[in-house]
Design a protein around this motif. Structure first.
Motif: not given
Lengths: 318, 318
Positions: A200, A270, A273
């Protein structure tokens, strides 16, 4: 207890982690290893010298841990899976008890990450530990310093400054906080976090020379500028308790070396994540700034420019 | 001239050999390398400490050459093709002129073997050079210590004893032969010979600790005995001229370290092939004994037992 070179090698060999991909480990002119098909090999090498990279009173087990940890941290900063290592150990005299204690720390961390010690040497000389670490990454997946992009968030794991505070306490010779000292002697390489970030994040570096100094390497390699909000830097309870002066504390957080936390750049999209990756890796992460156009690192506090007391840790100047 | 750690790294990076299989070399947390499909990775690591592995008056260029040579020699003893290396350089002070001179020797040998320096570190500490060397071998082709068989011939390359004679001359402080000193400071790793031997020999080791001591490692690993005819040991003109006493000379040949010649065991049927390999590799080889049933190394002279003055070179005893 005095021991010969081959006695020491036997002691080391007896404790190494077994792996199926080690065709031939310690005991020949070189090791034979079977890399996994289609993966890139990731190689790091770092030396710890007594009095330079650790205080002379450091316990042998802590030296063993740290010698492996700093190399695992390099692989973590690439998003790589560690596999094997080699060890070169220089000792002023062959002391079997010292080597056993050293291996206690080295092996404890090696087992956590299933890293096999496959070779190296033991020799006479001033106390010094050199480790080479080998791992793998899928092609195109490595977290390179050159891959930060304008618009990225800048993140840091853990609480930088703790190790430098321990070193400052040790140098001053006064009260010493064992929690901080443990962060200096037994840094936690962020291997799992690095692996998850390789999916990521764009770029990463581990903090060995100081957060701002290491971030400057990323900026130079990526040809971007970093804006860091010093007020956002995470601070540990131990550091807050040990260092009451805010500016001294911030200097340690921003410029203190030896933390082996990860500083990384990742797309804004992101964020969720990244928090999920941190949760999996059991380490807090904090957003501390962003990547913009330009060059260099700019630190701010309360919206204005901020300068630390010192800006890095050069092993030849430190 | 004083220089920072990063200046030194720039100097080192500017001179490294380029290879297509280096995805990312010096300058990140770790190197990224692409191993060839289907091959085994061969890894060696050896450290040279000032005053232990080379005299304090050794020229920096010679230290650079030797640090690479001893690691290339380990790969040669496995029959491997060298590809990459890492370098950890500890210096008491960052001296750019010293590093340039060191690199003159290191690079000269690296270019001979197309070895790329892909990473490592420079740091402060007593003068010490640690190198890790990486190469390849086809599965099943490595020359292991454990693979000597009863009936094999025992061979040695070059003329062992020259390096130990140079060290003895240096220690005595008297006349010094430059040819012998060059054998101590600039050993020739037998890379081409090792590659060719991987097709015809059973087992090999490089002579770092002394011929009989290193051959004993082969015997232990292979569970065999070696009979060595000391009268057959090849002697260089320089050694013959420097050491007139036959027994002193033989002790140097049989037990002196630091030659980095190959000692190997091969089937009798391969004698012609071995001479052909040696011709290709431009190094003489000499048959000095045979592998028999039993254990240990037995040295003979004129048909009777022979004992050298000293039996090896332990880096903790030397």
């Amino acid at each position: 207890m005095a021991a010969g070179e081959f006695d020491l090698i036997d002691r080391i060999r007896a404790r190494t982690v077994a792996r199926d991909d080690v065709v031939l480990g310690i005991g020949d002119d070189a090791a034979l290893l079977q890399p996994p098909a289609g993966m890139q090999l990731v190689v790091a090498m770092d030396t710890l010298n007594a009095g330079i990279h650790f205080p002379h009173d450091t316990a042998p087990a802590d030296i063993g841990w740290k010698a492996l940890a700093v190399n695992l941290s390099d692989l973590a900063a690439m998003g790589a899976t560690p596999a094997w290592c080699t060890l070169s150990l220089s000792l002023s005299e062959p002391d079997a008890a010292w080597v056993d204690a050293f291996l206690n720390g080295f092996d404890a961390l090696a087992r956590q990450h299933a890293v096999a010690l496959v070779g190296g040497d033991t020799t006479r000389g001033p106390l010094s530990v050199c480790v080479s670490m080998f791992g793998f990454v899928s092609p195109g997946r490595a977290l390179r310093r050159a891959a930060a992009r304008v618009g990225d968030d800048i993140w840091v794991s853990g609480t930088p400054g703790d190790a430098a505070a321990a070193l400052a306490q040790w140098s001053a010779g006064g009260a010493r906080d064992p929690v901080l000292r443990a962060r200096l002697d037994r840094p936690t390489p962020r291997v799992t976090l690095g692996l998850r970030l390789s999916e990521v994040a764009h770029a990463a570096i581990d903090i060995s020379d100081g957060l701002l100094a290491d971030l400057a390497h990323v900026c130079r390699a990526s040809n971007v500028r970093a804006e860091v909000d010093v007020d956002a830097l995470p601070v540990s309870g131990a550091l807050r308790a040990a260092v009451s002066d805010v500016e001294t504390r911030r200097a340690l957080q921003a410029s203190g070396g030896d933390d082996y936390e990860l500083c990384f750049a990742a797309p804004v999209a992101q964020r969720d994540a990244i928090f999920a990756a941190a949760l999996d890796a059991h380490v807090p992460v904090t957003r501390i700034g962003r990547i913009v156009e330009g060059q260099g690192v700019v630190a701010t506090s309360n919206g204005g420019p901020w300068m630390p007391v010192r800006t890095g840790w050069d092993h030849f100047a430190g």
